[in-house]
Every structure is written in structure tokens, then in C-alpha cells.
Motif scaffolding. Sequence first.
Motif, PDB file in Angstrom:
ATOM      1  N   UNK A 178      -4.698  -4.996 -12.226  1.00 46.39           N
ATOM      2  CA  UNK A 178      -5.498  -4.378 -11.165  1.00 46.39           C
ATOM      3  C   UNK A 178      -5.932  -5.414 -10.132  1.00 46.39           C
ATOM      4  N   UNK A 179      -6.339  -6.597 -10.613  1.00 44.95           N
ATOM      5  CA  UNK A 179      -6.754  -7.655  -9.686  1.00 44.95           C
ATOM      6  C   UNK A 179      -5.569  -8.106  -8.835  1.00 44.95           C
ATOM      7  N   UNK A 180      -4.424  -8.241  -9.451  1.00 44.78           N
ATOM      8  CA  UNK A 180      -3.208  -8.627  -8.735  1.00 44.78           C
ATOM      9  C   UNK A 180      -2.844  -7.555  -7.695  1.00 44.78           C
ATOM     10  N   UNK A 181      -2.945  -6.294  -8.104  1.00 45.76           N
ATOM     11  CA  UNK A 181      -2.644  -5.196  -7.190  1.00 45.76           C
ATOM     12  C   UNK A 181      -3.622  -5.189  -6.019  1.00 45.76           C
ATOM     13  N   UNK A 182      -4.880  -5.420  -6.323  1.00 48.06           N
ATOM     14  CA  UNK A 182      -5.904  -5.457  -5.271  1.00 48.06           C
ATOM     15  C   UNK A 182      -5.634  -6.603  -4.302  1.00 48.06           C
ATOM     16  N   UNK A 183      -5.261  -7.764  -4.853  1.00 50.23           N
ATOM     17  CA  UNK A 183      -4.946  -8.913  -3.997  1.00 50.23           C
ATOM     18  C   UNK A 183      -3.712  -8.612  -3.151  1.00 50.23           C
ATOM     19  N   UNK A 184      -2.715  -7.959  -3.743  1.00 52.85           N
ATOM     20  CA  UNK A 184      -1.519  -7.575  -2.990  1.00 52.85           C
ATOM     21  C   UNK A 184      -1.865  -6.592  -1.870  1.00 52.85           C
ATOM     22  N   UNK A 185      -2.735  -5.651  -2.167  1.00 51.75           N
ATOM     23  CA  UNK A 185      -3.144  -4.679  -1.147  1.00 51.75           C
ATOM     24  C   UNK A 185      -3.866  -5.379   0.002  1.00 51.75           C
ATOM     25  N   UNK A 186      -4.750  -6.319  -0.367  1.00 54.89           N
ATOM     26  CA  UNK A 186      -5.485  -7.058   0.665  1.00 54.89           C
ATOM     27  C   UNK A 186      -4.519  -7.889   1.510  1.00 54.89           C
ATOM     28  N   UNK A 187      -3.576  -8.557   0.859  1.00 52.98           N
ATOM     29  CA  UNK A 187      -2.591  -9.365   1.582  1.00 52.98           C
ATOM     30  C   UNK A 187      -1.714  -8.470   2.458  1.00 52.98           C
ATOM     31  N   UNK A 188      -1.323  -7.321   1.940  1.00 49.19           N
ATOM     32  CA  UNK A 188      -0.531  -6.374   2.719  1.00 49.19           C
ATOM     33  C   UNK A 188      -1.279  -5.886   3.939  1.00 49.19           C
ATOM     34  N   UNK A 189      -2.556  -5.645   3.748  1.00 48.94           N
ATOM     35  CA  UNK A 189      -3.392  -5.200   4.874  1.00 48.94           C
ATOM     36  C   UNK A 189      -3.488  -6.298   5.933  1.00 48.94           C
ATOM     37  N   UNK A 190      -3.685  -7.528   5.506  1.00 49.83           N
ATOM     38  CA  UNK A 190      -3.746  -8.645   6.439  1.00 49.83           C
ATOM     39  C   UNK A 190      -2.422  -8.804   7.192  1.00 49.83           C
ATOM     40  N   UNK A 191      -1.314  -8.672   6.471  1.00 52.82           N
ATOM     41  CA  UNK A 191      -0.008  -8.791   7.111  1.00 52.82           C
ATOM     42  C   UNK A 191       0.222  -7.664   8.132  1.00 52.82           C
ATOM     43  N   UNK A 192      -0.179  -6.449   7.779  1.00 47.91           N
ATOM     44  CA  UNK A 192      -0.021  -5.337   8.718  1.00 47.91           C
ATOM     45  C   UNK A 192      -0.878  -5.559   9.960  1.00 47.91           C
ATOM     46  N   UNK A 193      -2.106  -6.051   9.756  1.00 50.44           N
ATOM     47  CA  UNK A 193      -2.983  -6.344  10.899  1.00 50.44           C
ATOM     48  C   UNK A 193      -2.393  -7.455  11.769  1.00 50.44           C
ATOM     49  N   UNK A 194      -1.876  -8.484  11.109  1.00 52.67           N
ATOM     50  CA  UNK A 194      -1.268  -9.587  11.863  1.00 52.67           C
ATOM     51  C   UNK A 194      -0.043  -9.086  12.619  1.00 52.67           C
ATOM     52  N   UNK A 195       0.762  -8.271  11.968  1.00 53.91           N
ATOM     53  CA  UNK A 195       1.948  -7.707  12.603  1.00 53.91           C
ATOM     54  C   UNK A 195       1.555  -6.842  13.800  1.00 53.91           C
ATOM     55  N   UNK A 196       0.519  -6.041  13.605  1.00 52.22           N
ATOM     56  CA  UNK A 196       0.045  -5.172  14.696  1.00 52.22           C
ATOM     57  C   UNK A 196      -0.385  -6.012  15.902  1.00 52.22           C
ATOM     58  N   UNK A 197      -1.162  -7.070  15.612  1.00 44.63           N
ATOM     59  CA  UNK A 197      -1.643  -7.930  16.703  1.00 44.63           C
ATOM     60  C   UNK A 197      -0.484  -8.675  17.382  1.00 44.63           C
ATOM     61  N   UNK A 198       0.509  -9.094  16.593  1.00 48.03           N
ATOM     62  CA  UNK A 198       1.674  -9.748  17.184  1.00 48.03           C
ATOM     63  C   UNK A 198       2.425  -8.801  18.112  1.00 48.03           C
ATOM     64  N   UNK A 199       2.619  -7.584  17.670  1.00 47.33           N
ATOM     65  CA  UNK A 199       3.309  -6.606  18.518  1.00 47.33           C
ATOM     66  C   UNK A 199       2.500  -6.294  19.768  1.00 47.33           C
ATOM     67  N   UNK A 200       1.173  -6.260  19.628  1.00 49.96           N
ATOM     68  CA  UNK A 200       0.330  -6.008  20.802  1.00 49.96           C
ATOM     69  C   UNK A 200       0.465  -7.157  21.799  1.00 49.96           C
ATOM     70  N   UNK A 201       0.466  -8.399  21.266  1.00 51.46           N
ATOM     71  CA  UNK A 201       0.601  -9.556  22.130  1.00 51.46           C
ATOM     72  C   UNK A 201       1.975  -9.581  22.815  1.00 51.46           C
ATOM     73  N   UNK A 202       3.015  -9.192  22.078  1.00 48.44           N
ATOM     74  CA  UNK A 202       4.356  -9.163  22.639  1.00 48.44           C
ATOM     75  C   UNK A 202       4.421  -8.113  23.748  1.00 48.44           C
ATOM     76  N   UNK A 203       3.817  -6.957  23.552  1.00 45.56           N
ATOM     77  CA  UNK A 203       3.839  -5.889  24.559  1.00 45.56           C
ATOM     78  C   UNK A 203       2.988  -6.250  25.762  1.00 45.56           C
ATOM     79  N   UNK A 204       1.892  -6.946  25.557  1.00 45.50           N
ATOM     80  CA  UNK A 204       1.020  -7.335  26.665  1.00 45.50           C
ATOM     81  C   UNK A 204       1.703  -8.409  27.516  1.00 45.50           C
ATOM     82  N   UNK A 205       2.466  -9.280  26.848  1.00 48.83           N
ATOM     83  CA  UNK A 205       3.148 -10.366  27.566  1.00 48.83           C
ATOM     84  C   UNK A 205       4.382  -9.840  28.306  1.00 48.83           C
ATOM     85  N   UNK A 206       4.876  -8.714  27.940  1.00 48.97           N
ATOM     86  CA  UNK A 206       6.075  -8.256  28.607  1.00 48.97           C
ATOM     87  C   UNK A 206       5.776  -7.592  29.908  1.00 48.97           C
TER      88      UNK A 206
END
Length: 122
Positions: free
Chosen positions: A94-122
Motif C-alpha cells: 500500500x505504501x509503495x502504491x501510494x508513493x507510485x500514485x504520488x509520483x505519477x501525479x507529480x509526473x502528470x503535473x510536470x507533463x501538463x506544465x511542460x505542454x503548457x510552456x511549449x504551447x505558450x512558446x509557440x
Amino acid sequence: MELEGLQKRIKLSDPKEGIEGEGEGEHCVAASEETELQIQRILDKINSFTQQVSEILEAGKALFKDLSTDFEERLISIHREQVEKWEEEMKEIRAHDSANEAAGSLLRNAQFHLFQNVHEDS
């Protein structure tokens, strides 16, 4: 176990059986004093042996009862230990799953922000 109880379980033959003339309709011949002493010695041996067997049976019963109790306690202990290990394993999963979920959430947020930055720069 009492001596009488053991004697009931162990069928003892009548010590006077086999004395010449008995049970054949003949006149009983009185046994000599020496014969009676020998028979009494054998009866004493039988009683002593029966007492020893009774004591051994009681000791054996007590031993098996103690072993049975020890076995039961050990088996319950083994079960408890194994269940605790599995419960700990579930906590880790459960702890591993929770850590994976948190890491996945961080990656999705980072990905979202990267795509936003790419779209703003274009």
C-alpha cells in the motif's frame, strides 16, 4: 489411573486356575504352603507390574497432554507470525502504491506544465 481401573482393562487370569483337580469334579487337593508362597509371590509381581504399567500410562498421558499443548501453542504462534508478515507485506504494498500514485501525479503535473510552456512558446 487407579490400579483397579487398569486391572479391569488388563484381563488377569485367575491365579488358582490350573490347580490340579479343580473344575474337573474331583476333590480339591489343598496346595502346599510352598505352592501358596510361590503363587503369592507371582501375585505380588503381577500387582507390582500392574502398578508400574499404571504409573507409566499416567506419565505417558501427561507427557502427551503437555506435548499436545506445546504443539497447539507453537502452531498458533507460527500462524500468528505468518499473518503478521503478510499484514506487513500488505502495508508495504500500500505504501509503495501510494508513493507510485504520488509520483505519477507529480509526473502528470510536470507533463501538463511542460505542454503548457511549449504551447505558450509557440
